[in-house]
Scaffold this active site. Structure first.
Site, PDB file in Angstrom:
ATOM      1  N   GLU A 233       0.905  -1.056   0.089  1.00  0.00           N
ATOM      2  CA  GLU A 233       0.016   0.021   0.060  1.00  0.00           C
ATOM      3  C   GLU A 233       0.701   1.202  -0.132  1.00  0.00           C
ATOM      4  OE1 GLU A 233      -3.192   0.002   0.063  1.00  0.00           O
ATOM      5  OE2 GLU A 233      -3.608  -2.000   0.427  1.00  0.00           O
TER       6      GLU A 233
HETATM    7 ZN   LIG Z   1      -6.739  -1.458  -3.003  1.00  0.00          ZN
END
Ligand SMILES: [Zn+2]
Ligand SMILES: [Ca+2]
Ligand SMILES: [Ca+2]
Ligand SMILES: [Ca+2]
Ligand SMILES: [Ca+2]
Length: 664
Positions: free
Chosen positions: A309
Site C-alpha cells: 500500500e
Molecule cells: Zn486497494
C-alpha cells in the site's frame, strides 16, 4: 460499494471505532473499508449507510463528499496511464525487446478487455527452471499507482538489461510476470470494483466469506484468470500494489496468527519497508479482510505474497519517487527469490518432470508446488535445517532429511526422483475454502493439513464451513467396484457430521455422494460419475464452537487404482506371454497364444497409473494375429504421456497384469 449506491454519491468518511473488533462488524455489514488505524476506519459509504452506522452508535465524519468526482479529477489530469496507454507501452516494449520479454494475454475482463502480463526473462518463449515472480497492479480499478510502479519496474529491467550486469543476472535467472492492470473495467470506469460491482480483493477463494459483493469464491472472471495463471506457473513471490495507505502488508488478512514462515516473511517485509519508507504490518492487524489475493496465493500455493500500500500523489515527481523506491526494494527481494531450497522433481523410471507438493516437516513451513511443466521448485526459506518431503499422486513420497539452508543463497537438491506407486492417491491441492464461524483467535488448523496421507494434522472447517480439494488432474477418484475413496476425520473428541460432494469442475455442479460423520468410505457410483477430480466437504452445521469447530478433516484418500498393480504369476499362463521391449520408446509388442488351446487372449486393457482405462484391444482385433502392437496412443489416437502403464491381459478368465514403461 461504489456502484450499488446508484443515485447517491459515495462519500469517503471516517468512522470512529470503540475497539478494533468493530472492523469485523463493519465488514459483516458489507461496508467498504479502505484503511484503518487506531480507533478509526476509512470507509466508502452512501447516505443510507451513514445513517445506519450512526443509528448503530458510530460517529461518522465525511471527508470527501463526492469521492468519484475527486478520484476522476486526479485521474483525468493525466498523471497516470490509462488502460489504452498501458497497452501502447507494453506493445512497444514487446516490439523493442523481443529477446527478453513476451506480451501474454492472461484472459479477459467481464466487459472483454484484455488482462496482460509481460513475461520478462531470457529465452521468454521457453519454460526454464527459474523462480517465477508476479507483480500486479490496479486490482482496485481506482488505485492507479500500482500500474505506474509495475510499468516503471518493467521499463527499468528492459532498458538496463544491456548495460547492467545486475539486471542481466536477475532477468536471466528469473521469470517475471508483470501485470500492470488486472481490473481493466475498473480502471476504465475508475472504480474500486470490477463492472459487476465486486471488490476483487474479497473474491478469492481462500477463507472466502462473501464480503465486498462477492457472490461465491473465485466468482469473477478477473479472479479466475489470476487463479489459473497461478496454477499453471511456479510463482514463488508476488507483489500486489494498492494505494489506500502506506504498508508492506503480509498474510494473513483473514486471521491474526502469523504463518509458520513468518520470521522469514517479516525479514523480507522489513527489507522492503526500509527501502521504501513504508511500515510493516500483517494484514489482519491493519484490518481484517477475507477473500484477498495474498491469502489465496500464499494459502493455496505457498508462494510468498504481499500487498503493498503506497500513496497515490497527483504530482509527477512524487510518482517517480514512489516508483524508484519500489524498484530498489523489488530488486533486493527478487534477488532473494532464489534463496532457500531448490530442486527438480522427476519420475524415477522415465525422467519425466512431475507436478508435486513439497512439504517442510521440521520445522513446519508452508508447502509449495513444483512447476507443472518442468518439475522445478524454489522454496524461499530462511537459514536453518529442514526435513523435506516430496509428494505426488501415483508415486511413493520421498523424504530428504536435514537440508541445510545458508543465510544467503540456496541449497540445490538437484533431481529428486520419485518411484511410481499407483496405490498413493490423496488430496493434492486446496482449491478453496469457506470462512465461517471460525474462532479466529484460536483456530490454528489450516486447509493444507488435509492434504496427503492421514497424519493426525487436520483442518477444522468451522460450523457450516466447506473446503474443495483437488485430487489431481491425472489421478481423479475413479469408480471401481465397491468404495472409491475415504475421508478421514481427526480426533478432537467429537465425531462431526459432514456432507460430501464431487465434481469434475472446481466450481461444480456438485453431485451429492453421502452425508455421514467421522472417518468414512464413499462410492462414486451413487453420483453416476465414472471419475471425479474435485471433492467438496461441507460441515453439517451442528452446533460446535471453539478452536476445532466443525468437521476436522485429516485426509482424503482415493482407492481407485487398487487392483491395478502388477501381479506375479507363476502359473502356466505366464509362460505364454512376452512383452518387448520394456521400457519401450515407439511401440511395445505383446506376443500371446491367440487361438491356442487353454490360454487364449480374449481381451487386453491398458491402464495408466491413475487406474484409468486408456486403450482396449478387443477379441476381433486380437484374433487377427498372434501379436498385438501398442504404439503408446490412447483410444483417440493421441500419444499418452511418458510413464508407467499396466497392461491387463484376459486369458479366457485368468487376468494377468504387467507393468510397462513408456519412455519416448
Ligand atoms: Zn486497494
Ligand atoms: Ca528464462
Ligand atoms: Ca465404486
Ligand atoms: Ca470439530
Ligand atoms: Ca492431515
Amino acid at each position: 460499494m461504489t456502484l450499488s449506491h446508484a443515485g447517491q454519491r459515495v462519500k469517503l468518511a471516517t468512522v470512529t471505532l470503540h475497539t478494533h473488533h468493530d472492523i469485523y462488524d463493519l465488514s459483516r455489514q458489507d461496508i467498504t473499508i479502505i484503511d484503518a488505524g487506531k480507533g478509526f476506519a476509512k470507509v466508502l459509504v452512501g447516505d443510507a449507510e451513514i445513517e445506519s452506522l450512526r443509528a448503530a452508535g458510530y460517529s461518522v465524519d465525511i471527508i470527501i463528499n463526492d469521492y468519484q468526482a475527486f478520484k476522476d479529477s486526479t485521474f483525468e489530469r493525466g498523471f497516470y496511464h490509462t488502460y489504452d496507454q498501458v497497452y501502447a507501452v507494453l506493445d512497444s516494449f514487446a516490439q523493442e525487446y523481443p529477446g527478453i520479454c513476451r506480451l501474454d494475454t492472461l484472459g479477459f475482463s467481464v466487459q472483454g478487455r484484455a488482462i496482460w502480463a509481460m513475461r520478462v526473462t531470457d529465452n521468454p518463449g521457453v519454460e526454464e527452471n527459474e523462480p517465477e515472480i508476479r507483480l500486479i497492479g490496479n486490482m482496485h480499478g481506482d488505485e492507479h499507482i500500482g500500474t505506474e510502479v509495475t510499468l516503471y519496474f518493467l521499463r527499468y529491467l528492459l532498458t538496463n538489461y544491456a548495460s547492467s550486469s545486475r539486471i542481466q543476472d536477475l532477468v536471466n535467472s528469473r521469470e517475471f510476470w508483470i501485470a500492470p492492470t488486472i481490473n481493466p473495467d475498473g480502471k476504465v470506469a475508475n472504480t474500486r470494483e470490477n463492472c459487476n460491482d465486486v471488490d476483487l480483493n474479497r473474491d478469492y477463494g481462500f477463507f472466502w466469506a462473501g464480503w465486498g459483493g462477492s457472490p461465491s469464491p473465485n466468482s469473477q472472471i478477473e479472479t479466475q484468470v489470476m487463479v489459473q495463471h497461478l496454477e499453471e506457473n511456479d510463482i514463488v513471490l508476488e507483489y500486489n500494489y494498492h494505494s489506500a495507505a502506506e504498508y508492506v502488508n503480509y498474510p494473513w488478512d483473514y486471521h491474526p496468527a502469523d504463518p509458520p514462515d513468518s520470521q522469514h516473511i517479516i525479514d523480507l517485509s522489513t527489507l522492503y519497508a526500509v527501502t521504501t519508507g513504508l511500515t510493516v504490518t500483517n494484514g489482519y492487524d491493519w484490518y481484517q479482510v477475507t477473500g484477498s489475493l495474498q491469502d489465496y496465493t500464499f494459502g493455496t500455493t505457498g508462494s510468498l505474497a504481499w500487498t503493498i500500500e503506497t500513496t497515490e500523489p497527483a504530482n509527477s515527481s512524487l510518482i517517480d519517487q514512489i516508483c524508484y523506491a519500489n524498484r530498489d526494494a523489488l530488486l533486493l527481494v527478487c534477488e532473494r527469490a532464489a534463496w532457500g531450497i531448490e530442486g527438480v522433481v522427476k519420475d524415477s523410471l522415465t525422467g519425466v518432470p512431475l507436478l508435486s507438493r513439497i512439504e517442510f516437516l521440521d520445522p513446519d513451513r508452508t508447502c509449495i508446488y513444483s512447476d507443472p511443466h518442468n518439475g522445478d521448485f524454489h522454496k524461499m526459506i530462511g537459514q536453518g535445517t529442514y526435513d523435506v518431503m516430496v509428494f505426488a499422486n501415483g508415486y511413493a513420497p520421498k523424504r530428504i532429511d536435514s537440508v541445510v539452508v545458508p543465510a544467503t543463497g540456496s541449497t540445490a537438491l538437484g533431481d529428486v526422483h520419485l518411484a511410481p506407486d499407483s496405490s498413493v492417491r490423496y488430496a493434492f491441492r486446496v482449491v478453496l475454502c469457506r470462512f465461517r464461524n471460525h474462532d479466529t483467535d484460536n483456530n490454528k488448523t489450516r486447509p493444507r493439513f488435509a492434504l496427503g496421507p492421514p497424519d493426525a494434522q487436520f483442518f477444522s472447517l468451522g460450523q457450516n464451513g466447506y473446503v474443495v480439494l483437488d485430487m489431481g488432474a491425472q489421478t481423479p477418484v475413479v469408480d471401481v467396484p465397491g468404495n472409491d475413496f475415504a475421508v478421514y476425520e481427526a480426533d478432537d473428541g467429537v465425531i462431526d457430521g459432514y456432507y460430501v460432494y464431487v465434481s469434475n469442475s472446481w466450481e461444480g455442479p456438485w453431485l451429492w455422494c453421502d452425508s455421514t460423520g467421522g472417518t468414512a468410505f464413499f462410492d462414486l457410483a451413487v453420483t453416476g460419475l465414472s471419475e471425479a477430480r474435485y471433492v467438496r466437504i461441507v460441515d453439517d452445521a451442528d452446533i460446535t464452537t471453539g478452536p476445532y469447530a466443525g468437521f476436522d478433516l485429516d485426509a482424503v484418500q482415493s482407492f481407485s487404482s487398487i487392483g491395478i498393480t502388477e501381479e506375479v504369476h507363476t502359473g502356466e499362463e505366464q509362460l505364454h506371454i512376452t512383452l518387448a521391449p520394456n521400457p519401450f520408446r515407439n511401440s511395445i509388442t505383446l506376443l500371446c497364444p491367440v487361438g491356442s488351446k487353454q490360454f487364449s487372449v480374449v481381451g487386453i486393457d491398458i491402464f495408466d497409473v491413475g487406474g484409468r482405462l486408456i486403450k482396449q484391444f478387443d477379441y476381433p482385433t486380437i484374433v487377427q494375429s498372434n501379436q498385438i502392437v501398442w504404439d503408446g496412443t490412447d483410444e483417440t489416437g493421441h500419444t499418452v504421456p511418458r510413464g508407467l502403464y499396466f497392461i491387463q491381459i484376459d486369458l479366457s478368465g485368468n487376468v494377468v497384469t504387467k507393468k510397462v514403461v513408456f519412455v519416448k
